[in-house]
Design an enzyme around this catalytic site. Structure first.
Site, PDB file in Angstrom:
ATOM      1  N   ARG A 163      14.971  16.815  -2.184  1.00 24.79           N
ATOM      2  CA  ARG A 163      13.545  16.560  -1.941  1.00 24.79           C
ATOM      3  C   ARG A 163      12.745  17.092  -3.128  1.00 24.79           C
ATOM      4  O   ARG A 163      11.813  16.476  -3.612  1.00 24.79           O
ATOM      5  CB  ARG A 163      13.068  17.193  -0.624  1.00 24.79           C
ATOM      6  CG  ARG A 163      11.544  17.218  -0.493  1.00 24.79           C
ATOM      7  CD  ARG A 163      11.014  17.387   0.929  1.00 24.79           C
ATOM      8  NE  ARG A 163      11.761  18.327   1.728  1.00 24.79           N
ATOM      9  CZ  ARG A 163      11.778  19.647   1.551  1.00 24.79           C
ATOM     10  NH1 ARG A 163      11.071  20.219   0.588  1.00 24.79           N
ATOM     11  NH2 ARG A 163      12.509  20.418   2.342  1.00 24.79           N
ATOM     12  N   LYS A 195       5.816  -3.736  -5.428  1.00 28.11           N
ATOM     13  CA  LYS A 195       5.320  -5.019  -5.880  1.00 28.11           C
ATOM     14  C   LYS A 195       5.952  -5.402  -7.233  1.00 28.11           C
ATOM     15  O   LYS A 195       7.130  -5.605  -7.281  1.00 28.11           O
ATOM     16  CB  LYS A 195       3.794  -4.974  -5.930  1.00 28.11           C
ATOM     17  CG  LYS A 195       3.158  -4.297  -4.687  1.00 28.11           C
ATOM     18  CD  LYS A 195       3.393  -5.050  -3.394  1.00 28.11           C
ATOM     19  CE  LYS A 195       3.046  -4.262  -2.122  1.00 28.11           C
ATOM     20  NZ  LYS A 195       1.699  -3.703  -2.050  1.00 28.11           N
ATOM     21  N   ASP A 221      -5.687   2.635  -8.705  1.00 29.05           N
ATOM     22  CA  ASP A 221      -4.499   1.965  -8.177  1.00 29.05           C
ATOM     23  C   ASP A 221      -4.205   0.796  -9.112  1.00 29.05           C
ATOM     24  O   ASP A 221      -4.968  -0.165  -9.176  1.00 29.05           O
ATOM     25  CB  ASP A 221      -4.769   1.492  -6.738  1.00 29.05           C
ATOM     26  CG  ASP A 221      -3.554   0.823  -6.088  1.00 29.05           C
ATOM     27  OD1 ASP A 221      -2.739   0.236  -6.820  1.00 29.05           O
ATOM     28  OD2 ASP A 221      -3.452   0.864  -4.847  1.00 29.05           O
ATOM     29  N   TYR A 259      -6.886  -2.203  -1.006  1.00 31.06           N
ATOM     30  CA  TYR A 259      -5.743  -2.456  -0.137  1.00 31.06           C
ATOM     31  C   TYR A 259      -6.049  -1.953   1.284  1.00 31.06           C
ATOM     32  O   TYR A 259      -6.560  -0.835   1.463  1.00 31.06           O
ATOM     33  CB  TYR A 259      -4.528  -1.724  -0.721  1.00 31.06           C
ATOM     34  CG  TYR A 259      -3.289  -1.922   0.086  1.00 31.06           C
ATOM     35  CD1 TYR A 259      -2.663  -3.163   0.134  1.00 31.06           C
ATOM     36  CD2 TYR A 259      -2.743  -0.883   0.824  1.00 31.06           C
ATOM     37  CE1 TYR A 259      -1.524  -3.351   0.886  1.00 31.06           C
ATOM     38  CE2 TYR A 259      -1.598  -1.065   1.577  1.00 31.06           C
ATOM     39  CZ  TYR A 259      -0.997  -2.307   1.602  1.00 31.06           C
ATOM     40  OH  TYR A 259       0.121  -2.486   2.351  1.00 31.06           O
TER      41      TYR A 259
HETATM   42  C1  LIG Z   1       1.114  -2.682  -1.263  1.00 27.10           C
HETATM   43  C2  LIG Z   1       0.021  -1.906  -1.841  1.00 27.10           C
HETATM   44  C3  LIG Z   1      -0.138  -0.548  -1.544  1.00 27.10           C
HETATM   45  C4  LIG Z   1       0.750   0.175  -0.565  1.00 27.10           C
HETATM   46  O1  LIG Z   1       2.066   0.272  -1.025  1.00 27.10           O
HETATM   47  P1  LIG Z   1       3.355   0.318  -0.079  1.00 27.10           P
HETATM   48  O2  LIG Z   1       4.466   0.376  -1.052  1.00 27.10           O
HETATM   49  O3  LIG Z   1       3.335  -0.927   0.764  1.00 27.10           O
HETATM   50  O4  LIG Z   1       3.227   1.544   0.763  1.00 27.10           O
HETATM   51  C5  LIG Z   1      -1.164   0.130  -2.174  1.00 27.10           C
HETATM   52  N1  LIG Z   1      -2.000  -0.480  -3.039  1.00 27.10           N
HETATM   53  C6  LIG Z   1      -1.875  -1.793  -3.331  1.00 27.10           C
HETATM   54  C7  LIG Z   1      -2.819  -2.421  -4.289  1.00 27.10           C
HETATM   55  C8  LIG Z   1      -0.870  -2.553  -2.747  1.00 27.10           C
HETATM   56  O5  LIG Z   1      -0.765  -3.849  -3.032  1.00 27.10           O
END
Ligand SMILES: *Cc1c(COP(=O)(O)O)cnc(C)c1O
Length: 384
Positions: free
Chosen positions: A48, A197, A172, A100
């Site tokens: 961890r 993604k 982000d 998001y």
């Molecule tokens: C999918 C997404 C998240 C969250 O990520 P996870 O891997 O699904 O927890 C956060 N910000 C954006 C812009 C996203 O597309």
């Protein structure tokens, strides 16, 4: 020697296995490490806290983002959770008005329970950001292009305001990845990713990242990563390193396909609106061109009322209806009931996330096949 981004994708971070020379960092599938004596270990104690496969990935993402310290998490939201844990009761965050859905949810219904509040602002208008600043505001949290309306925020401009007022800027960067945009070099303090993604790129692994430059901030984040425990597993770390190696070639094709589709949609007569910052007509076009190496591959559009969007989703043959984005395969989603369902209807509608809005994650298939699929599905959805 400093390398360019296409070389860093392949050789960044810890290049290969230090002990054996294996070209790929192995999956260190272990939870703990033998200690040579009390207080004597070989740099690893418990997975961890630290794991060599994860550490290789963490140094890779730090290099790619032009940061110094990288942290890998079990999901994008685990990364967001950890970053939000920097704040205390009474603190307030300024947040982009289309972010998001899950980010909104954790702020609205988890961190609010601990006295951390937020204010939603259209961060592409700097005066709105400035107006929203007060003593309690500790950070500005933006997505650019934002989800799902691809609204562009000028990172440098917000970073300047944040710095002048002693606030932290969090970006982000999921939609563009460091291949197209590097917010830390534009003045941001913290970069967040859903690695699920484009970074992973194959719709097979959930993961998240945080990258920073500042040592004190990094120390607190490592403390929180270990204290909260939402770390990325060794096998998933391996998959992410593997995915990132092809990020450049994938993104080039993603962006090329998206540009073609956005232009086709705009001229098609099928839609009443196209949101894509790579279109000259888009309000974010100039800022996007200035701060990134491409407009990404997310497009949102509103079907003309002649067509029934529910039927459209069913008629698609190649493009799949699914949550998520950024994989090699093209996906469509319906933000109002899927990714952004957690956002109350009034807020959703007021920012433009209408029921007819469709979000398309353009994959790397043959672009002519994608256009053909969109065309036949739209034509088959004419209201009778
Ligand atoms: C999918 C997404 C998240 C969250 O990520 P996870 O891997 O699904 O927890 C956060 N910000 C954006 C812009 C996203 O597309």
């Amino acid at each position: 020697m400093s390398y360019k981004k296409n070389s860093i994708l392949i050789h960044g971070g810890i290049d290969g296995d230090v002990t054996t020379g294996a070209v790929n960092v192995p999956v260190y599938q272990t939870s703990t490490y033998k200690q040579d004596g009390l207080g004597k270990n070989r740099g690893w104690e418990y997975s961890r806290t630290g794991n060599p496969t994860r550490a290789a990935l963490e140094s890779l993402i730090a290099d790619l983002e032009e940061g110094k310290y990288g942290l890998a998490f079990a999901s994008g939201l685990a990364a967001i959770n950890t970053v939000l844990s920097l704040f205390h009761s009474g603190d307030k965050l300024i947040v982009s008005d289309n972010i998001y859905g899950g980010t909104f949810r954790i702020l609205d219904n988890v961190f609010s329970h601990f006295g951390i509040t937020y204010k939603i602002v259209n961060t592409s208008h700097i005066d709105e950001v400035i107006t929203a600043l007060d003593e309690d505001v500790k950070a500005i949290y933006i997505e650019t292009p934002a989800n799902p309306l691809l609204t562009v925020t000028d990172i440098e401009e917000v970073a300047k305001v944040a710095k002048e007022n002693g606030k932290i800027l969090i970006v982000d960067n999921t939609f563009l990845t460091p291949y197209l945009q590097r917010p830390l070099s534009l003045g941001a303090d913290i970069v967040i990713h859903s690695g699920t993604k484009y970074l992973g790129g194959h719709s097979d692994t959930i993961s998240g990242f945080v990258v920073v430059k500042d040592k004190a901030l990094a120390d607190r984040l490592y403390y929180l990563q270990n204290a909260i425990g939402g770390v990325l597993a060794p096998w998933d770390s391996f998959l992410m390193i593997r995915g990132i190696k092809t990020l450049g070639v994938r993104m080039d094709r993603h962006v090329e396909n998206a540009g073609r589709i956005a232009q086709w949609l705009q001229k098609s007569g099928y839609v009443s609106k196209v949101y894509y910052p790579g279109l000259k007509s888009d309000p974010g076009y100039e800022v996007q061109k200035k701060q990134a190496d491409g407009a990404g591959a997310m497009i949102s559009f509103v079907l003309d009322e002649k067509y029934d969007y529910k039927v459209f989703f069913e008629k698609l043959q190649l493009i799949m209806l699914a949550e998520s984005l950024g994989g090699v395969e093209s996906l469509v989603c319906h933000p109002a009931t899927m990714t952004h369902a957690a956002i109350p209807e009034e807020i959703r509608k007021s920012v433009g996330i209408v029921d007819e809005l469709i979000r398309l994650s353009v994959g790397i298939e043959d672009v002519d096949d994608l256009i053909e699929d969109l065309k036949q599905a739209i034509e088959a959805s004419v209201r009778r």
